[in-house]
Write a protein that holds these residues in place. Structure first.
Motif, mmCIF file in Angstrom:
data_model
loop_
_atom_site.group_PDB
_atom_site.id
_atom_site.type_symbol
_atom_site.label_atom_id
_atom_site.label_comp_id
_atom_site.label_asym_id
_atom_site.label_seq_id
_atom_site.Cartn_x
_atom_site.Cartn_y
_atom_site.Cartn_z
ATOM 1 N N GLY A 121 0.830 -1.197 0.000
ATOM 2 C CA GLY A 121 0.000 0.000 0.000
ATOM 3 C C GLY A 121 0.860 1.240 0.000
ATOM 4 N N ALA A 122 0.293 2.314 0.537
ATOM 5 C CA ALA A 122 1.022 3.583 0.629
ATOM 6 C C ALA A 122 0.448 4.389 1.784
ATOM 7 C CB ALA A 122 0.919 4.379 -0.670
ATOM 8 N N VAL A 123 1.253 5.316 2.273
ATOM 9 C CA VAL A 123 0.805 6.256 3.298
ATOM 10 C C VAL A 123 1.151 7.659 2.825
ATOM 11 C CG1 VAL A 123 2.944 5.929 4.639
ATOM 12 C CG2 VAL A 123 0.948 6.956 5.731
ATOM 13 N N ILE A 136 7.411 11.921 8.261
ATOM 14 C CA ILE A 136 6.560 11.221 9.227
ATOM 15 C C ILE A 136 5.997 9.935 8.631
ATOM 16 C CG2 ILE A 136 6.082 13.367 10.477
ATOM 17 C CD1 ILE A 136 3.153 13.117 9.441
ATOM 18 N N CYS A 137 5.762 9.931 7.327
ATOM 19 C CA CYS A 137 5.309 8.698 6.672
ATOM 20 C C CYS A 137 6.378 7.611 6.775
ATOM 21 C CB CYS A 137 4.962 8.958 5.210
ATOM 22 S SG CYS A 137 3.470 9.943 4.962
ATOM 23 N N ILE A 138 7.603 7.976 6.502
ATOM 24 C CA ILE A 138 8.704 7.012 6.582
ATOM 25 C C ILE A 138 8.839 6.485 8.005
ATOM 26 C CG2 ILE A 138 11.228 6.773 6.454
ATOM 27 C CD1 ILE A 138 11.085 8.741 4.020
ATOM 28 N N ALA A 148 9.689 1.543 3.535
ATOM 29 C CA ALA A 148 9.127 2.694 2.833
ATOM 30 C C ALA A 148 9.898 2.918 1.538
ATOM 31 C CB ALA A 148 9.200 3.946 3.708
ATOM 32 N N GLY A 149 9.194 3.162 0.469
ATOM 33 C CA GLY A 149 9.861 3.376 -0.795
ATOM 34 C C GLY A 149 9.365 4.616 -1.490
#
Length: 149
Positions: A121-123, A136-138, A148-149
């Motif tokens: 997924g993703a944030v 903050i996402c990482i 995280a990419g």
């Protein structure tokens, strides 16, 4: 992991999504950032979890989700999408129109991968600068033990 026809299938769990959000909020608070909206999407682009901090503007959800939606749809962090958009703006304008406004190629979202590199997924976040949102996402993804990419 889920089992489908005898094969293990990785998917983002609600607990992982909540961990990502909680850790992202903690990182934001620690850094003194403005109130954030954070959206976690699964690999199909469906909303798994969202939070809006007290004081966050009404646009935070739409922006955070659109950053994450673009990232998961293209399989790369939104920072990379922003770089690509500078080199090929017509394509990205057309892509945003095709996506009915759900696609925002701006820094502030990362894809979520498991240890095997499977896209889960993703944030995306909105509330600070793109760099703050991305940071903050990482932090959230790493706190969940994912990549995280």
């Amino acid at each position: 992991m889920n089992e489908r026809k005898g094969k293990p299938v990785s998917s983002l769990t609600l607990q992982q999504a909540r961990t990502i959000i909680d850790a992202a909020l903690a990182k934001s608070k620690e850094a003194g950032y403005q109130p954030m909206g954070i959206a976690v999407l699964d690999a199909a682009g469906h909303l798994k979890a969202f939070v809006s901090e007290d004081g966050a503007s009404m646009f935070r959800f739409d922006i955070a989700r659109a950053k994450a939606w673009g990232a998961v749809g293209m399989g790369v962090a939104s920072r990379k999408l922003a770089e690509r958009a500078r080199d090929n703006p017509n394509f990205f304008v057309a892509l945003a129109a095709t996506a009915e406004g759900r696609f925002l190629p701006q820094t502030g979202a990362v894809v979520i991968r498991d240890a095997a590199g499977t896209l889960l997924g993703a944030v995306g976040a909105s509330g600070g600068t793109g760099d703050e949102d991305e940071a903050i996402c990482i932090a959230g993804v790493q706190a969940a033990g994912l990549s995280a990419g």
